[in-house]
Design an enzyme around this catalytic site. Structure first.
Site, PDB file in Angstrom:
ATOM      1  N   THR A 127     -10.693  49.089 -38.133  1.00 59.30           N
ATOM      2  CA  THR A 127      -9.989  50.293 -37.691  1.00 59.30           C
ATOM      3  C   THR A 127      -9.028  49.942 -36.573  1.00 59.30           C
ATOM      4  O   THR A 127      -9.365  49.161 -35.665  1.00 59.30           O
ATOM      5  CB  THR A 127     -10.920  51.427 -37.190  1.00 59.30           C
ATOM      6  OG1 THR A 127     -10.118  52.429 -36.554  1.00 59.30           O
ATOM      7  CG2 THR A 127     -11.980  50.990 -36.215  1.00 59.30           C
ATOM      8  N   ASP A 129      -8.365  51.955 -34.406  1.00 58.80           N
ATOM      9  CA  ASP A 129      -8.846  52.721 -33.252  1.00 58.80           C
ATOM     10  C   ASP A 129      -9.799  51.924 -32.350  1.00 58.80           C
ATOM     11  O   ASP A 129     -10.022  52.304 -31.208  1.00 58.80           O
ATOM     12  CB  ASP A 129      -9.577  53.990 -33.719  1.00 58.80           C
ATOM     13  CG  ASP A 129      -8.728  54.863 -34.622  1.00 58.80           C
ATOM     14  OD1 ASP A 129      -7.488  54.788 -34.509  1.00 58.80           O
ATOM     15  OD2 ASP A 129      -9.298  55.596 -35.451  1.00 58.80           O
ATOM     16  N   ARG A 173      -7.732  58.399 -32.511  1.00 53.80           N
ATOM     17  CA  ARG A 173      -8.742  59.443 -32.702  1.00 53.80           C
ATOM     18  C   ARG A 173      -9.402  59.847 -31.378  1.00 53.80           C
ATOM     19  O   ARG A 173      -8.680  60.080 -30.421  1.00 53.80           O
ATOM     20  CB  ARG A 173      -9.791  58.995 -33.716  1.00 53.80           C
ATOM     21  CG  ARG A 173      -9.883  59.957 -34.881  1.00 53.80           C
ATOM     22  CD  ARG A 173     -11.058  59.610 -35.748  1.00 53.80           C
ATOM     23  NE  ARG A 173     -10.652  59.217 -37.080  1.00 53.80           N
ATOM     24  CZ  ARG A 173     -10.213  60.052 -38.001  1.00 53.80           C
ATOM     25  NH1 ARG A 173     -10.103  61.323 -37.742  1.00 53.80           N
ATOM     26  NH2 ARG A 173      -9.891  59.618 -39.193  1.00 53.80           N
ATOM     27  N   GLU A 224      -3.684  60.611 -28.999  1.00 52.88           N
ATOM     28  CA  GLU A 224      -3.645  61.832 -29.822  1.00 52.88           C
ATOM     29  C   GLU A 224      -4.867  62.737 -29.623  1.00 52.88           C
ATOM     30  O   GLU A 224      -4.805  63.942 -29.817  1.00 52.88           O
ATOM     31  CB  GLU A 224      -3.546  61.458 -31.305  1.00 52.88           C
ATOM     32  CG  GLU A 224      -4.743  60.641 -31.799  1.00 52.88           C
ATOM     33  CD  GLU A 224      -4.716  60.337 -33.285  1.00 52.88           C
ATOM     34  OE1 GLU A 224      -3.822  60.796 -33.994  1.00 52.88           O
ATOM     35  OE2 GLU A 224      -5.639  59.617 -33.736  1.00 52.88           O
ATOM     36  N   HIS A 274       2.066  56.784 -37.990  1.00 53.11           N
ATOM     37  CA  HIS A 274       1.569  55.752 -38.907  1.00 53.11           C
ATOM     38  C   HIS A 274       2.289  54.422 -38.792  1.00 53.11           C
ATOM     39  O   HIS A 274       1.825  53.434 -39.379  1.00 53.11           O
ATOM     40  CB  HIS A 274       1.621  56.273 -40.349  1.00 53.11           C
ATOM     41  CG  HIS A 274       0.616  57.370 -40.592  1.00 53.11           C
ATOM     42  ND1 HIS A 274       0.890  58.680 -40.316  1.00 53.11           N
ATOM     43  CD2 HIS A 274      -0.669  57.323 -41.023  1.00 53.11           C
ATOM     44  CE1 HIS A 274      -0.181  59.421 -40.588  1.00 53.11           C
ATOM     45  NE2 HIS A 274      -1.146  58.616 -41.024  1.00 53.11           N
TER      46      HIS A 274
HETATM   47  O1  F6P Z   1      -8.505  55.979 -37.975  1.00 52.46           O
HETATM   48  C1  F6P Z   1      -7.205  55.521 -38.050  1.00 52.46           C
HETATM   49  C2  F6P Z   1      -6.224  56.643 -37.853  1.00 52.46           C
HETATM   50  O2  F6P Z   1      -4.910  56.107 -37.915  1.00 52.46           O
HETATM   51  C3  F6P Z   1      -6.400  57.465 -36.574  1.00 52.46           C
HETATM   52  O3  F6P Z   1      -5.918  56.818 -35.435  1.00 52.46           O
HETATM   53  C4  F6P Z   1      -5.684  58.734 -36.931  1.00 52.46           C
HETATM   54  O4  F6P Z   1      -6.165  59.848 -36.225  1.00 52.46           O
HETATM   55  C5  F6P Z   1      -6.018  58.880 -38.395  1.00 52.46           C
HETATM   56  O5  F6P Z   1      -6.343  57.586 -38.883  1.00 52.46           O
HETATM   57  C6  F6P Z   1      -4.885  59.452 -39.225  1.00 52.46           C
HETATM   58  O6  F6P Z   1      -5.345  59.625 -40.517  1.00 52.46           O
HETATM   59  P1  F6P Z   1      -4.434  59.912 -41.777  1.00 52.46           P
HETATM   60  O7  F6P Z   1      -3.723  58.647 -42.121  1.00 52.46           O
HETATM   61  O8  F6P Z   1      -5.391  60.318 -42.837  1.00 52.46           O
HETATM   62  O9  F6P Z   1      -3.471  60.982 -41.372  1.00 52.46           O
END
Ligand code: F6P
Length: 344
Positions: A127, A129, A173, A224, A274
């Site tokens: 991850t 995160d 997250r 976030e 992203h």
């Molecule tokens: O867990 C990785 C992550 O990029 C987080 O940092 C973020 O909150 C989440 O996934 C975003 O998810 P998605 O790509 O489903 O919008």
């Protein structure tokens, strides 16, 4: 010949292909066939697979994303899905399954292992995160921090030229790892993380203090998942995913508005989004992913199921999946207080 399945679940992450390649290379040296399961747990529910051999993983080490595809499918949340997972595991003739994922994907792996459904699982911690317990780092984090740092460096030049406050919202997250690392690396003037509620008075005082020192620009990095002192996590949508997570985002915009209103300094916001997950992994993540992949296959060979590859200092070890999931690894007070030395 024995067979091992491999799947990638949850958000994509730089280094996933490095792990898949390492699993396949180690497996082929030990007479194991590798079955790639497409799109995370969804692929096991639907028996959607692809055979992987040394030639199919050639050239993927440097590529971002995952050649297997991914999804946020939770088989515990879909009727009949669990039964299909068990049936397909047997039908495919798997002797073991390597699940590469974060808290959610590994949570499912851990449950399957504990429920004794005859599914032999080994985990690999992924991850951006970095919020998984029982490992010092997850792969993908280093890349995300590098991307965020470079972006903040670029934003710095605009902040300086236009005498503005630039708020940069980063992912992570409910943990502030990306924010605190990229913020420190890029010399942010304020870093705001979910572990410490945002005190707007304090933030504005720090920014004014900088201005009174003659610095007419500032960089504020906000995670976030950060929240204002009184109130809720700011969400754009209230919808939940299959694992019950609310979609985060929007705190940067609210913060920029409040800061501009209170300080009267021109303020802009950039949401990195992203971009932080995309593209080629750093050398660190390629090596970490490779080491994790080899370790996962070693655990399969040793029939040590219910464990996850983990990084402890500079060593790769195994830890029970149980230790990795359940509680999040968050930024501790000491680290944040150290970072605050550079605020204002
Ligand atoms: O867990 C990785 C992550 O990029 C987080 O940092 C973020 O909150 C989440 O996934 C975003 O998810 P998605 O790509 O489903 O919008």
């Amino acid at each position: 010949m024995q067979k091992v399945g491999v799947l990638t679940g949850g958000g994509d992450c730089p280094g996933l292909n490095a792990v898949i390649r390492a699993v396949v290379r180690k497996a082929s040296q030990n007479n194991f066939r590798v079955i790639g399961i497409k799109n995370g747990w969804k692929g096991l529910v639907e028996a959607d697979t692809i055979d992987l051999d040394v030639s199919s993983v050639s050239g993927i080490l440097t590529r971002g994303g995952t050649i297997l595809g991914t999804s946020r499918t939770n088989p515990y949340k879909k009727p009949d899905a669990l039964a299909k997972v068990s049936a397909n595991y047997k039908k495919l003739g798997l002797d073991a399954l390597i699940a590469i994922g974060g808290e959610d994907t590994l949570g499912v792996a851990n449950k399957l292992n504990k429920e004794g459904k005859g599914i032999n699982v080994v985990g690999v911690p992924k991850t951006i995160d970095n919020d998984l317990n029982a490992t010092d780092y997850t792969f993908g984090f280093d890349t995300a921090v590098s991307i965020a740092t470079e972006a903040i460096d670029r934003i710095h030049t605009t902040a300086e030229s236009h005498h503005r406050i630039m708020v940069v919202e980063v992912m992570g997250r409910h943990a502030g790892w990306i924010a605190i690392h990229s913020g420190l690396a890029a010399g942010a003037d304020v870093i705001l993380i979910p572990e410490r509620p945002i005190d707007l008075d304090e933030v504005c005082a720090l920014l004014k203090q900088r201005h009174s020192r003659g610095k007419q620009f500032s960089i504020v990095v906000v995670a976030e998942g950060a929240e204002f002192k009184v109130g809720q996590v700011v969400t754009k949508e209230k919808s939940l995913d299959a694992f019950g997570h609310v979609r985060l985002g929007g705190i940067g915009e609210m913060l920029a508005e409040e800061v501009e209103k209170r300080t009267k300094f021109e303020t802009r916001v950039t949401v990195l989004g992203h971009i932080q997950r995309g593209g080629s992994p750093t050398a660190f993540d390629r090596v970490l992913g490779t080491r994790f992949g080899v370790k996962a296959m070693e655990l399969v060979l040793a029939k040590k199921f219910g464990y996850m590859a983990s990084l402890a200092g500079t060593e790769i070890r195994e830890v029970p999946l149980d230790d990795a999931v359940g509680t999040l690894k968050i930024v501790d007070t000491k680290f944040y207080d150290m970072a605050s030395t550079f605020f204002g």
